[in-house]
Write a protein that holds these residues in place. Sequence first.
Motif, PDB file in Angstrom:
ATOM      1  N   ARG A  58       0.855  -1.184   0.000  1.00 55.10           N
ATOM      2  CA  ARG A  58       0.000   0.000   0.000  1.00 55.10           C
ATOM      3  C   ARG A  58       0.890   1.233   0.000  1.00 55.10           C
ATOM      4  O   ARG A  58       1.835   1.329   0.779  1.00 55.10           O
ATOM      5  CB  ARG A  58      -0.888  -0.018   1.232  1.00 55.10           C
ATOM      6  CG  ARG A  58      -1.885   1.128   1.233  1.00 55.10           C
ATOM      7  CD  ARG A  58      -2.761   1.061   2.439  1.00 55.10           C
ATOM      8  NE  ARG A  58      -3.823   0.091   2.210  1.00 55.10           N
ATOM      9  CZ  ARG A  58      -4.735  -0.211   3.114  1.00 55.10           C
ATOM     10  NH1 ARG A  58      -4.710   0.348   4.296  1.00 55.10           N
ATOM     11  NH2 ARG A  58      -5.676  -1.083   2.840  1.00 55.10           N
ATOM     12  N   VAL A  59       0.578   2.174  -0.883  1.00 54.94           N
ATOM     13  CA  VAL A  59       1.339   3.417  -0.989  1.00 54.94           C
ATOM     14  C   VAL A  59       0.367   4.581  -0.892  1.00 54.94           C
ATOM     15  O   VAL A  59      -0.621   4.637  -1.621  1.00 54.94           O
ATOM     16  CB  VAL A  59       2.125   3.506  -2.321  1.00 54.94           C
ATOM     17  CG1 VAL A  59       2.895   4.815  -2.399  1.00 54.94           C
ATOM     18  CG2 VAL A  59       3.069   2.316  -2.476  1.00 54.94           C
ATOM     19  N   LEU A  60       0.657   5.503   0.021  1.00 48.67           N
ATOM     20  CA  LEU A  60      -0.115   6.726   0.147  1.00 48.67           C
ATOM     21  C   LEU A  60       0.633   7.798  -0.631  1.00 48.67           C
ATOM     22  O   LEU A  60       1.835   7.997  -0.416  1.00 48.67           O
ATOM     23  CB  LEU A  60      -0.235   7.117   1.624  1.00 48.67           C
ATOM     24  CG  LEU A  60      -0.968   8.407   1.943  1.00 48.67           C
ATOM     25  CD1 LEU A  60      -2.413   8.347   1.464  1.00 48.67           C
ATOM     26  CD2 LEU A  60      -0.931   8.654   3.449  1.00 48.67           C
ATOM     27  N   GLU A  61      -0.060   8.466  -1.555  1.00 45.46           N
ATOM     28  CA  GLU A  61       0.578   9.483  -2.386  1.00 45.46           C
ATOM     29  C   GLU A  61      -0.158  10.807  -2.272  1.00 45.46           C
ATOM     30  O   GLU A  61      -1.389  10.842  -2.294  1.00 45.46           O
ATOM     31  CB  GLU A  61       0.594   9.030  -3.850  1.00 45.46           C
ATOM     32  CG  GLU A  61       1.412   7.760  -4.057  1.00 45.46           C
ATOM     33  CD  GLU A  61       1.410   7.293  -5.492  1.00 45.46           C
ATOM     34  OE1 GLU A  61       2.453   7.454  -6.146  1.00 45.46           O
ATOM     35  OE2 GLU A  61       0.368   6.779  -5.946  1.00 45.46           O
ATOM     36  N   LYS A  62       0.608  11.879  -2.144  1.00 46.84           N
ATOM     37  CA  LYS A  62       0.073  13.235  -2.079  1.00 46.84           C
ATOM     38  C   LYS A  62       0.916  14.125  -2.984  1.00 46.84           C
ATOM     39  O   LYS A  62       2.131  13.945  -3.088  1.00 46.84           O
ATOM     40  CB  LYS A  62       0.137  13.790  -0.648  1.00 46.84           C
ATOM     41  CG  LYS A  62      -0.742  13.077   0.341  1.00 46.84           C
ATOM     42  CD  LYS A  62      -2.188  13.408   0.107  1.00 46.84           C
ATOM     43  CE  LYS A  62      -3.080  12.774   1.155  1.00 46.84           C
ATOM     44  NZ  LYS A  62      -4.477  13.057   0.922  1.00 46.84           N
ATOM     45  N   THR A  63       0.275  15.115  -3.599  1.00 48.81           N
ATOM     46  CA  THR A  63       0.965  16.042  -4.483  1.00 48.81           C
ATOM     47  C   THR A  63       0.497  17.466  -4.199  1.00 48.81           C
ATOM     48  O   THR A  63      -0.686  17.679  -3.934  1.00 48.81           O
ATOM     49  CB  THR A  63       0.680  15.704  -5.965  1.00 48.81           C
ATOM     50  OG1 THR A  63       1.170  14.390  -6.232  1.00 48.81           O
ATOM     51  CG2 THR A  63       1.341  16.699  -6.905  1.00 48.81           C
ATOM     52  N   VAL A  64       1.428  18.398  -4.251  1.00 48.58           N
ATOM     53  CA  VAL A  64       1.107  19.811  -4.126  1.00 48.58           C
ATOM     54  C   VAL A  64       2.023  20.562  -5.090  1.00 48.58           C
ATOM     55  O   VAL A  64       3.154  20.138  -5.339  1.00 48.58           O
ATOM     56  CB  VAL A  64       1.260  20.310  -2.668  1.00 48.58           C
ATOM     57  CG1 VAL A  64       2.698  20.270  -2.211  1.00 48.58           C
ATOM     58  CG2 VAL A  64       0.675  21.686  -2.486  1.00 48.58           C
TER      59      VAL A  64
ATOM     60  N   ARG B 228       6.390  20.958  -8.613  1.00 48.85           N
ATOM     61  CA  ARG B 228       5.481  19.897  -8.187  1.00 48.85           C
ATOM     62  C   ARG B 228       6.215  19.082  -7.119  1.00 48.85           C
ATOM     63  O   ARG B 228       7.340  18.626  -7.337  1.00 48.85           O
ATOM     64  CB  ARG B 228       5.105  18.998  -9.360  1.00 48.85           C
ATOM     65  CG  ARG B 228       4.239  17.829  -8.956  1.00 48.85           C
ATOM     66  CD  ARG B 228       3.945  16.942 -10.149  1.00 48.85           C
ATOM     67  NE  ARG B 228       3.469  15.660  -9.685  1.00 48.85           N
ATOM     68  CZ  ARG B 228       2.395  15.052 -10.157  1.00 48.85           C
ATOM     69  NH1 ARG B 228       1.695  15.619 -11.131  1.00 48.85           N
ATOM     70  NH2 ARG B 228       2.023  13.883  -9.678  1.00 48.85           N
ATOM     71  N   VAL B 229       5.568  18.928  -5.976  1.00 47.51           N
ATOM     72  CA  VAL B 229       6.140  18.165  -4.871  1.00 47.51           C
ATOM     73  C   VAL B 229       5.278  16.920  -4.671  1.00 47.51           C
ATOM     74  O   VAL B 229       4.073  17.022  -4.429  1.00 47.51           O
ATOM     75  CB  VAL B 229       6.173  19.012  -3.574  1.00 47.51           C
ATOM     76  CG1 VAL B 229       6.773  18.214  -2.426  1.00 47.51           C
ATOM     77  CG2 VAL B 229       6.949  20.302  -3.807  1.00 47.51           C
ATOM     78  N   ASP B 230       5.898  15.763  -4.828  1.00 46.41           N
ATOM     79  CA  ASP B 230       5.203  14.486  -4.676  1.00 46.41           C
ATOM     80  C   ASP B 230       5.717  13.779  -3.434  1.00 46.41           C
ATOM     81  O   ASP B 230       6.935  13.622  -3.263  1.00 46.41           O
ATOM     82  CB  ASP B 230       5.438  13.582  -5.888  1.00 46.41           C
ATOM     83  CG  ASP B 230       4.788  14.111  -7.135  1.00 46.41           C
ATOM     84  OD1 ASP B 230       3.560  14.306  -7.127  1.00 46.41           O
ATOM     85  OD2 ASP B 230       5.504  14.340  -8.131  1.00 46.41           O
ATOM     86  N   LEU B 231       4.805  13.347  -2.574  1.00 41.83           N
ATOM     87  CA  LEU B 231       5.151  12.600  -1.376  1.00 41.83           C
ATOM     88  C   LEU B 231       4.575  11.205  -1.504  1.00 41.83           C
ATOM     89  O   LEU B 231       3.396  11.039  -1.848  1.00 41.83           O
ATOM     90  CB  LEU B 231       4.583  13.304  -0.139  1.00 41.83           C
ATOM     91  CG  LEU B 231       4.883  12.663   1.207  1.00 41.83           C
ATOM     92  CD1 LEU B 231       5.132  13.740   2.257  1.00 41.83           C
ATOM     93  CD2 LEU B 231       3.765  11.729   1.660  1.00 41.83           C
ATOM     94  N   ARG B 232       5.415  10.212  -1.243  1.00 42.90           N
ATOM     95  CA  ARG B 232       4.990   8.806  -1.235  1.00 42.90           C
ATOM     96  C   ARG B 232       5.336   8.231   0.127  1.00 42.90           C
ATOM     97  O   ARG B 232       6.478   8.348   0.575  1.00 42.90           O
ATOM     98  CB  ARG B 232       5.701   8.013  -2.329  1.00 42.90           C
ATOM     99  CG  ARG B 232       5.395   8.503  -3.734  1.00 42.90           C
ATOM    100  CD  ARG B 232       6.148   7.685  -4.790  1.00 42.90           C
ATOM    101  NE  ARG B 232       5.531   6.366  -4.897  1.00 42.90           N
ATOM    102  CZ  ARG B 232       6.174   5.220  -4.665  1.00 42.90           C
ATOM    103  NH1 ARG B 232       7.428   5.198  -4.300  1.00 42.90           N
ATOM    104  NH2 ARG B 232       5.551   4.068  -4.782  1.00 42.90           N
ATOM    105  N   HIS B 233       4.361   7.614   0.783  1.00 44.69           N
ATOM    106  CA  HIS B 233       4.548   7.020   2.106  1.00 44.69           C
ATOM    107  C   HIS B 233       4.165   5.545   1.989  1.00 44.69           C
ATOM    108  O   HIS B 233       3.031   5.224   1.629  1.00 44.69           O
ATOM    109  CB  HIS B 233       3.655   7.762   3.100  1.00 44.69           C
ATOM    110  CG  HIS B 233       3.856   7.379   4.530  1.00 44.69           C
ATOM    111  ND1 HIS B 233       3.479   8.199   5.551  1.00 44.69           N
ATOM    112  CD2 HIS B 233       4.369   6.278   5.124  1.00 44.69           C
ATOM    113  CE1 HIS B 233       3.754   7.630   6.718  1.00 44.69           C
ATOM    114  NE2 HIS B 233       4.293   6.449   6.473  1.00 44.69           N
ATOM    115  N   TYR B 234       5.094   4.655   2.312  1.00 45.97           N
ATOM    116  CA  TYR B 234       4.843   3.227   2.153  1.00 45.97           C
ATOM    117  C   TYR B 234       5.522   2.429   3.268  1.00 45.97           C
ATOM    118  O   TYR B 234       6.235   3.005   4.089  1.00 45.97           O
ATOM    119  CB  TYR B 234       5.294   2.749   0.763  1.00 45.97           C
ATOM    120  CG  TYR B 234       6.710   3.140   0.409  1.00 45.97           C
ATOM    121  CD1 TYR B 234       7.768   2.277   0.634  1.00 45.97           C
ATOM    122  CD2 TYR B 234       6.993   4.383  -0.149  1.00 45.97           C
ATOM    123  CE1 TYR B 234       9.064   2.643   0.320  1.00 45.97           C
ATOM    124  CE2 TYR B 234       8.283   4.757  -0.468  1.00 45.97           C
ATOM    125  CZ  TYR B 234       9.316   3.872  -0.228  1.00 45.97           C
ATOM    126  OH  TYR B 234      10.598   4.250  -0.528  1.00 45.97           O
TER     127      TYR B 234
END
Length: 151
Positions: free
Chosen positions: A7-13, A111-117
């Motif tokens: 499972r990967v949580l992804e957020k972008t701003v 663009r800032v991409d965060l991936r939490h896994y």
Amino acid sequence: MQETRERVLEKTVTVSVPVERAFEVFTAEIGAWWPLRTHAVDTVRSDSVVMEGRVGGRIYERTPEGEEHVWGTLVAWDPPYRIAYSWHPGRGEETAQEVEVTFASNASGTRVDLRHYGWEKLGQGMDEAVADYDEGWGTVLGRFAEAAGRT
């Protein structure tokens, strides 16, 4: 045999500043924008957040009395394009997930991409943690975007 998917949580701003500035705000200036009253181990007393800018550097919060709560350790430091770190605020390192943040230039700025896994390390608490962090990272990235200049 059943396949297990990570499972990967992804957020972008997107922020309206160059990549170098976005990286600097996220890393060196994290103490100026991180919402400590809602997103910390000690939400009452902690007054600063530090990210030590190097592989092996720590991310931690500190109280005025000098007490430190380690959140994780940097495993990748590639300014101004990428950082990655273990993540276990208030928990033992054996439960650490991984967080990766990338910074890429675009027409609006960065663009800032965060991936939490790595949620599997939390066992039965995984689903609740993912839901909490889905909302939490939204709040944190919102504060970062305000500090950096949102488009």
